[in-house]
Motif scaffolding. Sequence first.
Motif, mmCIF file in Angstrom:
data_model
loop_
_atom_site.group_PDB
_atom_site.id
_atom_site.type_symbol
_atom_site.label_atom_id
_atom_site.label_comp_id
_atom_site.label_asym_id
_atom_site.label_seq_id
_atom_site.Cartn_x
_atom_site.Cartn_y
_atom_site.Cartn_z
ATOM 1 N N LYS A 179 0.851 -1.180 0.000
ATOM 2 C CA LYS A 179 0.000 0.000 0.000
ATOM 3 C C LYS A 179 0.888 1.231 0.000
ATOM 4 O O LYS A 179 1.907 1.273 0.689
ATOM 5 N N ARG A 180 0.499 2.204 -0.756
ATOM 6 C CA ARG A 180 1.356 3.386 -0.861
ATOM 7 C C ARG A 180 0.641 4.643 -0.404
ATOM 8 O O ARG A 180 -0.590 4.740 -0.434
ATOM 9 N N ALA A 181 1.448 5.582 0.028
ATOM 10 C CA ALA A 181 0.947 6.916 0.316
ATOM 11 C C ALA A 181 1.144 7.754 -0.952
ATOM 12 O O ALA A 181 1.459 7.224 -2.022
ATOM 13 N N LEU A 182 0.947 9.036 -0.860
ATOM 14 C CA LEU A 182 1.170 9.915 -2.009
ATOM 15 C C LEU A 182 2.652 10.007 -2.336
ATOM 16 O O LEU A 182 3.502 9.909 -1.449
ATOM 17 N N TYR A 214 -2.700 9.579 5.318
ATOM 18 C CA TYR A 214 -3.092 10.099 6.628
ATOM 19 C C TYR A 214 -2.340 9.382 7.742
ATOM 20 O O TYR A 214 -1.921 10.003 8.726
ATOM 21 N N ALA A 215 -2.155 8.069 7.584
ATOM 22 C CA ALA A 215 -1.360 7.318 8.563
ATOM 23 C C ALA A 215 0.064 7.841 8.598
ATOM 24 O O ALA A 215 0.692 7.933 9.655
ATOM 25 N N THR A 216 0.584 8.207 7.417
ATOM 26 C CA THR A 216 1.921 8.803 7.341
ATOM 27 C C THR A 216 1.956 10.137 8.081
ATOM 28 O O THR A 216 2.912 10.452 8.801
ATOM 29 N N MET A 217 0.895 10.913 7.913
ATOM 30 C CA MET A 217 0.798 12.197 8.595
ATOM 31 C C MET A 217 0.779 12.013 10.115
ATOM 32 O O MET A 217 1.436 12.761 10.857
ATOM 33 N N GLU A 266 7.608 0.673 8.493
ATOM 34 C CA GLU A 266 8.095 0.973 7.147
ATOM 35 C C GLU A 266 8.553 2.428 7.049
ATOM 36 O O GLU A 266 9.586 2.727 6.439
ATOM 37 N N LEU A 267 7.816 3.337 7.657
ATOM 38 C CA LEU A 267 8.187 4.750 7.625
ATOM 39 C C LEU A 267 9.493 4.996 8.374
ATOM 40 O O LEU A 267 10.314 5.811 7.960
ATOM 41 N N ARG A 268 9.671 4.261 9.469
ATOM 42 C CA ARG A 268 10.930 4.414 10.204
ATOM 43 C C ARG A 268 12.111 3.953 9.357
ATOM 44 O O ARG A 268 13.173 4.565 9.363
ATOM 45 N N LEU A 279 -1.203 -0.690 11.474
ATOM 46 C CA LEU A 279 -0.545 0.600 11.670
ATOM 47 C C LEU A 279 0.893 0.421 12.129
ATOM 48 O O LEU A 279 1.767 1.210 11.778
ATOM 49 N N LEU A 280 1.152 -0.619 12.914
ATOM 50 C CA LEU A 280 2.534 -0.905 13.314
ATOM 51 C C LEU A 280 3.398 -1.204 12.091
ATOM 52 O O LEU A 280 4.550 -0.772 12.021
ATOM 53 N N ASP A 281 2.836 -1.931 11.132
ATOM 54 C CA ASP A 281 3.570 -2.210 9.898
ATOM 55 C C ASP A 281 3.872 -0.919 9.145
ATOM 56 O O ASP A 281 4.971 -0.731 8.617
#
Length: 390
Positions: A164-167, A324-327, A356-358, A350-352
């Motif tokens: 799944k991707r963000a913008l 939004y989760a990224t935000m 990934e963002l970390r 959300l932990l996943d």
Amino acid sequence: MAKYKKRKDGRYAAWVTTDEINPENGKRVRIQVYGRSVAELERKKAEVIEQTSKGIYVSEKNVTFGAYKWKWLELYKSGRETNTIEGYRNILKNHTTALDGLKLLQIKKTDVQTGYNVLKGHADLQRRYYQTVNQIMRAAIDDGLLFKNVAENIEKDPAPKKKKRALTELERIHLEDLELDPQASTLLHMLLYTGMRRQEIIPLTRFDINFARKKITVNKAVKFVGETAVLKDTKTDSGEREIYLLDPLADVLKKYLSTLQGNLLFPGTDGSYLKKSQYRRLFERIKRTLNTACGGTHHYENGRIKFDLDMCPGLGSHTFRHEYATMLYYSGIDIMEAVEIMGHSNSKMLLDTYAELRRQEGKSIQKLNDFAKKSYQNNTSDSTEKVTTF
């Protein structure tokens, strides 16, 4: 009453000997009967004896997969959503025909495996084929037509993990500069600043917006039955929640609501919930405009948009939910509060995302250094007066 031994599958079994002669071996035909309890077994034995005495019993050993699968669809799936039923129907019509002429008792694991292997390279079709055949076999066992599910342990290809991707950065750059009509612009802001699901946005009313408290109440959702959106409960109990009404969205909503007729935020052309195709076209206006801003091109074919150069591949409503989760992550929102805001039933998804963002951020060492300097090292201005202790 006769004594019966419970089988490993939890059922009782017994044989009924009939007066019918098997022409292949000259012996009387024996029919095996199953029951979940001794009482059920005795009842089924009595039914078979009565039917055979009247000459109306038809041996269920001759039931083919092709005949049974449509009966299964009608009996066990008729109450499902239209899209779900059509998904099953597609698998049964197009991808299980090789099994149709086989009697249920004749089907081997290799037969099911062959059908699965034919779909190699189409992971979603493989998954749905396996699930469908497996469910049919399990139902046949419950109906006493089989004693073993040969589909259960076929060799399955590893399912590719859907990312799944963000913008993208390019999409973010052009997002706020889009020239959209009020409805599409409001939907864009709602997706971006709430992370709500499509089925939660469609039934929203003006009464769910509280500007004084700066909250949006989510307590209903829709499902699509064909084209029509039908009200249902939220996806889970945790789906009922309140979301922060952020300032950029509040400004857009105030202006939009002042011109809106009726209570629904996004009414269809008839004033009721948006139909499936109406929502698709509404979101397409967002993607088309964003794709053009990013340098993409498109044309229309038979009334449907076709992207010649798609600069926003995979962009959908859920992309904004991931954004939004990224935000939430970069805003420093606690993971458990983020789970509540997103309406997840647990923290795994959300932990996943956070993990990934970390990894993408790649600044852990800098964060550790900054924390160490701030917490454990003296400031240069008073380093001669203080001594760090542990």
